[in-house]
Motif scaffolding. Structure first.
Motif, short mmCIF file in Angstrom:
data_model
loop_
_atom_site.label_atom_id
_atom_site.label_comp_id
_atom_site.label_asym_id
_atom_site.label_seq_id
_atom_site.Cartn_x
_atom_site.Cartn_y
_atom_site.Cartn_z
N GLN A 168 0.81 -1.23 0.00
CA GLN A 168 0.00 0.00 0.00
C GLN A 168 0.84 1.28 0.00
N LEU A 169 2.17 1.12 -0.10
CA LEU A 169 3.01 2.32 -0.12
C LEU A 169 2.86 3.04 -1.46
N PRO A 170 2.63 4.34 -1.45
CA PRO A 170 2.51 5.05 -2.73
C PRO A 170 3.84 5.02 -3.50
N SER A 171 3.79 4.68 -4.78
CA SER A 171 5.05 4.49 -5.52
C SER A 171 5.79 5.81 -5.73
N ASN A 172 5.09 6.94 -5.67
CA ASN A 172 5.83 8.20 -5.83
C ASN A 172 6.71 8.50 -4.60
N LEU A 173 6.31 8.00 -3.43
CA LEU A 173 7.11 8.25 -2.23
C LEU A 173 8.14 7.14 -1.99
N PHE A 174 7.87 5.96 -2.55
CA PHE A 174 8.78 4.82 -2.36
C PHE A 174 9.11 4.20 -3.72
N PRO A 175 9.73 4.98 -4.62
CA PRO A 175 9.89 4.52 -5.99
C PRO A 175 10.84 3.33 -6.16
#
Ligand SMILES: Cc1cc2nc3c(=O)[nH]c(=O)nc-3n(C[C@H](O)[C@H](O)[C@H](O)COP(=O)(O)OP(=O)(O)OC[C@H]3O[C@@H](n4cnc5c(N)ncnc54)[C@H](O)[C@@H]3O)c2cc1C
Length: 447
Positions: A168-175
């Motif tokens: 569920q981690l947003p990919s923009n914050l955890f690319p």
């Protein structure tokens, strides 16, 4: 209970338990959250094999006791890979079968001595809390359905294949943190069976290829005592086999080999079948065990890697807390350590998957039955990085199948290249993209 911690650990499997133990030993304030009741911590659908090397290593690293005698079911003195009467190769691997529930409970008892570690059971973590682009905590739901929030400096996802937070981690914050694809997943069914008489697989571990299995499937038999066995099937999911039910295939093979047995337990589960995630850390976040895809992609050995990853995560976190820096950069060391260890160990498995994708099992058998791959090769391939098989002799033996031989050589070369790349994992995040491009290229390379 206070709602703010140094570390929140999601999942009390082997990774979460060792992490909680290591943090407790250092008097850090941690919260371990587990969906199961306390008395079921440790229970898991598994082949139950655990290598001696992993628990010995843990004992050296954090002085935690090895599995107690009552946890151990059988010492497996021999390990073999075979195909119905066609070939048999011994694998240099020393392990035992254990009772996972009892081992989980043993580890849990060790943690309960630490007053700084709180354990919340029958509680499900449902989602991450992200405020102003920062991962701050998790939302939980207790068994009455009540939701609440907990906060920590570092959140560690040890929730197994589910990877409840990682997913569920947003990919923009955890690319840099990638996901595990369906085609990188192993589906596996296992049974604990009881035989009427003492079975003929005492102290043995066997991995077998059977015609009933869809490629690239395997069947295992692990002794769990005089009249008890853990048997199972597993395969990497692909387009052709995705609708085949492992329980149906396991039943067919079981009826052939153990027609008279009683089935005590029967379960199907998923596990990752790829190299570790390219990056397993982000700002305020670490992922361990199956959630980080640390199980060996060819044999599914994931218990030991999960335990060891819990230790590495703890040592990284302890340094980060000393520095008061919980950024991706501060946690990066964990990536380097994990790739050097478990990326390296999985390299040959990834190359073998490529081979099995291209050729039917009968070709794999051909290599063994015609002496193209020998027992000596297997020992050397597993343990000697610089090993170069005597190609000339092998080409003579494989004269009728030159393409097959060529692909075998390419398979070994690709594995060696992946191994080298694992050992040169970038020590700084700025070199990550370049390294990843090289790794992905090798992973995609056709034989
Ligand atoms: C059929 C099968 C056979 C296997 N055989 C072997 C073998 O013989 N040897 C071997 O070494 N490995 C084997 N493995 C792999 C091994 O079981 C795993 O690699 C290992 O258990 C991973 O440990 P973990 O701590 O990462 O995750 P897990 O053991 O999966 O633990 C995760 C924990 O997180 C909890 N959890 C999940 N979601 C949430 C949530 N939302 N909230 C709170 N808690 C949550 C779960 O209840 C669980 O307790 C096998 C796997 C399968 C499926």
């Amino acid at each position: 209970m206070n709602s703010s911690f140094d570390v929140i650990i999601i999942g009390a499997g082997p990774a979460g338990l060792i992490l909680a133990y290591s943090l407790g030993k250092n008097r850090l304030k941690a919260l371990l959250i587990e969906q199961k009741p306390m008395e079921l911590i440790g229970e898991k659908t598994c082949g139950d094999a655990l290598g001696f090397d992993r628990t010995e290593e843990l004992k050296d690293l954090i002085q935690i006791e090895e599995p107690n005698p009552e946890v151990i079911c059988a010492i497996l003195e021999t390990a073999h890979l075979s195909s119905e009467n066609k070939f048999e190769i011994s694998i240099p691997f020393q392990c035992r079968t254990i009772n996972r529930l009892k081992y989980g409970q043993q580890l849990l008892k060790n943690i309960q001595q630490f007053s700084t570690v709180s354990i919340l059971t029958e509680t499900k973590v449902v989602e991450p809390i992200i405020t102003n682009d920062k991962l701050e905590g998790v939302v939980i739901r207790n068994k009455e359905g009540k939701k609440s929030k907990f906060y920590a400096k570092i959140i560690v996802d040890c929730s197994g294949y589910t990877a409840i937070i990682r997913k569920q981690l947003p990919s923009n914050l955890f690319p840099k943190i990638n996901q595990v694809g369906r085609e990188e997943t192993i589906v596996s069914c296992r049974e604990i069976i009881q035989t009427k008489e003492e079975h003929s697989f005492q102290k043995q571990m066997r991995i077998e290829l059977h015609p009933e299995l869809p490629p690239p499937g395997y069947f295992w038999i692990f002794s769990k005592g005089k009249k008890k066995l853990n048997i199972g099937v597993g395969w990497l999911i692909n387009e052709q086999n995705k609708k085949i039910k492992p329980s149906v295939i396991l039943e067919k093979i079981r009826k052939k080999i153990f027609p008279e047995c009683t089935v005590i337990k029967h379960d199907t589960d998923l596990l990752p079948g790829r190299l570790p995630l390219y990056s397993m850390v982000g700002d305020n976040f670490i992922v361990c065990g199956d959630a980080a895809a640390l199980a060996n992609p060819i044999n599914g050995e994931g218990h030991g890697p999960a335990l060891i990853s819990g230790y590495y995560a703890a040592s990284t976190i302890i340094s980060a807390l000393e520095r008061e820096d919980f950024s991706e950069r501060s946690l990066w060391k964990y990536n380097v350590e994990i790739w050097k260890k478990f990326g390296y160990l999985g390299s040959m498995g990834i190359a073998i998957h490529k081979f099995l994708k291209k050729y039917p099992i009968s070709d794999f058998e051909y290599l063994f039955t015609n002496g193209i791959i020998t027992q000596e090769d297997v020992n050397n391939i597993l343990y000697d990085l610089g090993y170069k098989p005597s190609i000339f002799n092998k080409f003579i033996k494989a004269m009728k199948r030159p393409k097959l031989m060529l692909r075998l050589v390419r398979m070994i070369l690709i594995a060696r290249k992946i191994e080298k790349l694992c050992l040169s994992y970038p020590t700084e995040e700025k070199d990550f993209n370049k390294w990843k491009r090289k790794m992905v290229k090798l992973e995609l390379r056709e034989l």
